[in-house]
Design an enzyme around this catalytic site. Structure first.
Site, PDB file in Angstrom:
ATOM      1  N   ASN A  43       7.921  -5.455  -0.612  1.00  0.00           N
ATOM      2  CA  ASN A  43       7.820  -4.309   0.296  1.00  0.00           C
ATOM      3  C   ASN A  43       6.358  -4.237   0.738  1.00  0.00           C
ATOM      4  OD1 ASN A  43       7.596  -1.889   1.625  1.00  0.00           O
ATOM      5  ND2 ASN A  43       8.896  -0.753   0.198  1.00  0.00           N
ATOM      6  N   GLU A  86      12.410  -9.150   2.187  1.00  0.00           N
ATOM      7  CA  GLU A  86      11.635  -7.942   2.528  1.00  0.00           C
ATOM      8  C   GLU A  86      12.511  -6.701   2.337  1.00  0.00           C
ATOM      9  OE1 GLU A  86       9.012  -8.149   5.938  1.00  0.00           O
ATOM     10  OE2 GLU A  86       9.839  -6.256   6.683  1.00  0.00           O
ATOM     11  N   ARG A 113       7.154   1.618  13.456  1.00  0.00           N
ATOM     12  CA  ARG A 113       7.793   1.057  12.247  1.00  0.00           C
ATOM     13  C   ARG A 113       8.984   0.156  12.574  1.00  0.00           C
ATOM     14  NH1 ARG A 113       5.399   4.154   8.108  1.00  0.00           N
ATOM     15  NH2 ARG A 113       4.894   6.246   8.838  1.00  0.00           N
ATOM     16  N   ARG A 153      12.773   5.912  12.363  1.00  0.00           N
ATOM     17  CA  ARG A 153      11.482   6.598  12.218  1.00  0.00           C
ATOM     18  C   ARG A 153      10.594   6.298  13.444  1.00  0.00           C
ATOM     19  NH1 ARG A 153       9.016   5.519   6.524  1.00  0.00           N
ATOM     20  NH2 ARG A 153       7.764   7.311   7.192  1.00  0.00           N
ATOM     21  N   ASP A 201       1.602 -15.071   7.249  1.00  0.00           N
ATOM     22  CA  ASP A 201       1.187 -16.460   7.017  1.00  0.00           C
ATOM     23  C   ASP A 201       1.248 -16.816   5.537  1.00  0.00           C
ATOM     24  OD1 ASP A 201       0.783 -16.924   9.691  1.00  0.00           O
ATOM     25  OD2 ASP A 201      -1.402 -16.843   9.606  1.00  0.00           O
ATOM     26  N   ARG A 223       4.657  11.126  -2.590  1.00  0.00           N
ATOM     27  CA  ARG A 223       4.435  10.807  -1.176  1.00  0.00           C
ATOM     28  C   ARG A 223       5.700  11.126  -0.360  1.00  0.00           C
ATOM     29  NH1 ARG A 223       4.666   4.610   1.115  1.00  0.00           N
ATOM     30  NH2 ARG A 223       3.964   5.137   3.200  1.00  0.00           N
ATOM     31  N   PRO A 282       0.787  -1.226   0.000  1.00  0.00           N
ATOM     32  CA  PRO A 282       0.000   0.000   0.000  1.00  0.00           C
ATOM     33  C   PRO A 282       0.820   1.277   0.000  1.00  0.00           C
ATOM     34  CG  PRO A 282      -0.118  -1.107   2.125  1.00  0.00           C
ATOM     35  CD  PRO A 282       0.539  -2.057   1.184  1.00  0.00           C
ATOM     36  N   ASN A 283       0.318   2.229  -0.762  1.00  0.00           N
ATOM     37  CA  ASN A 283       0.848   3.597  -0.864  1.00  0.00           C
ATOM     38  C   ASN A 283       2.144   3.702  -1.657  1.00  0.00           C
ATOM     39  OD1 ASN A 283      -1.250   4.901   0.734  1.00  0.00           O
ATOM     40  ND2 ASN A 283      -0.396   3.736   2.441  1.00  0.00           N
ATOM     41  N   TYR A 309      10.994   9.320   1.005  1.00  0.00           N
ATOM     42  CA  TYR A 309      11.046   8.277  -0.028  1.00  0.00           C
ATOM     43  C   TYR A 309      11.681   8.730  -1.340  1.00  0.00           C
ATOM     44  CZ  TYR A 309       7.790   6.005   3.166  1.00  0.00           C
ATOM     45  OH  TYR A 309       7.215   5.438   4.287  1.00  0.00           O
ATOM     46  N   ALA A 347       2.995  -0.466   5.071  1.00  0.00           N
ATOM     47  CA  ALA A 347       2.575  -0.473   6.484  1.00  0.00           C
ATOM     48  C   ALA A 347       2.059  -1.837   6.941  1.00  0.00           C
ATOM     49  CB  ALA A 347       1.521   0.605   6.722  1.00  0.00           C
ATOM     50  N   HIS A 399      12.616  -2.324   2.610  1.00  0.00           N
ATOM     51  CA  HIS A 399      12.039  -1.019   2.958  1.00  0.00           C
ATOM     52  C   HIS A 399      12.935   0.074   2.409  1.00  0.00           C
ATOM     53  CE1 HIS A 399       8.977  -2.877   5.278  1.00  0.00           C
ATOM     54  NE2 HIS A 399       9.904  -3.646   5.837  1.00  0.00           N
TER      55      HIS A 399
HETATM   56  C1  DQA Z   1       8.040   1.405   3.891  1.00  0.00           C
HETATM   57  C2  DQA Z   1       8.109   1.667   5.404  1.00  0.00           C
HETATM   58  C3  DQA Z   1       6.747   1.472   6.047  1.00  0.00           C
HETATM   59  O1  DQA Z   1       6.817   1.771   7.434  1.00  0.00           O
HETATM   60  C4  DQA Z   1       5.730   2.400   5.416  1.00  0.00           C
HETATM   61  O2  DQA Z   1       4.453   2.171   5.972  1.00  0.00           O
HETATM   62  C5  DQA Z   1       5.706   2.304   3.927  1.00  0.00           C
HETATM   63  C6  DQA Z   1       6.974   2.238   3.226  1.00  0.00           C
HETATM   64  C7  DQA Z   1       9.386   1.697   3.195  1.00  0.00           C
HETATM   65  O3  DQA Z   1       9.560   1.224   2.083  1.00  0.00           O
HETATM   66  O4  DQA Z   1      10.222   2.419   3.747  1.00  0.00           O
HETATM   67  O5  DQA Z   1       4.655   2.369   3.309  1.00  0.00           O
HETATM   68  O6  DQA Z   1       7.743   0.024   3.691  1.00  0.00           O
END
Ligand code: DQA
Length: 153
Positions: free
Chosen positions: A74, A98, A111, A107, A87, A18, A10-11, A23, A77, A100
């Site tokens: 990634n 994973e 997180r 942060r 799971d 954003r 998401p996002n 980012y 959140a 980020h």
């Molecule tokens: C993120 C870090 C997460 O805490 C955040 O909610 C994101 C982006 C990152 O890539 O730094 O959406 O996954």
């Protein structure tokens, strides 16, 4: 040829607009193009998927098992609270790394914890978009069976 699914949660479709101080100013499309550029020098083929919906991320993880050798994930959140995604990762036999973009550890405290990372083979944090290339290298290394160099205790 190693086939890798790059799965963004998401996002992350909002990259570029954003919170650019966190980012950066580059978009998700830029990120995917960087990886395509990287793949020209490596025997790797990327496919890309982004969703803002937990169930879609879960379905993508399930579906990847038959189609890909590994996943760069990634979870956005969802990282911090989605036991369902954790799971899903545990339910497939292919390796997941994973990533980020930001350094989640400097942060907000919510997180700092990942509920998904324990189900992955490893986590790359804080290196911006370059983290996806590091994740790809780690996955390729793992898939080709060279991970035995690391001794676990
Ligand atoms: C993120 C870090 C997460 O805490 C955040 O909610 C994101 C982006 C990152 O890539 O730094 O959406 O996954």
């Amino acid at each position: 040829m190693v086939k890798i699914l790059v799965l963004n949660g998401p996002n992350l479709n909002r990259l570029g607009v954003r919170e650019p101080a966190v980012y950066g100013k580059k978009t998700l499309k830029d990120l995917e193009e960087d990886l395509c550029q990287f793949s020209k020098n490596e025997k790797v083929q990327f496919s890309f998927f982004q969703s803002n919906h937990e169930g879609d991320v879960i379905d993508a993880i399930h579906d990847a098992e038959e189609r890909f050798d590994g996943i760069i994930l990634n979870p956005g959140a969802f990282t911090h609270y989605s036991y369902a995604i954790r799971d899903a990762i545990s339910s497939v036999s292919i390796p997941v790394v994973e990533v980020h973009i930001s350094n989640v550890h400097n942060r907000e405290s919510f997180r700092h914890h990942s509920v998904t990372a324990p189900a992955t083979i490893g986590q790359i944090v804080g290196f911006g978009f370059y983290g996806y290339q590091l994740a790809a290298q780690a996955l390729i290394h793992h898939i080709r069976g060279n991970e035995g160099e690391i001794t676990e205790n």
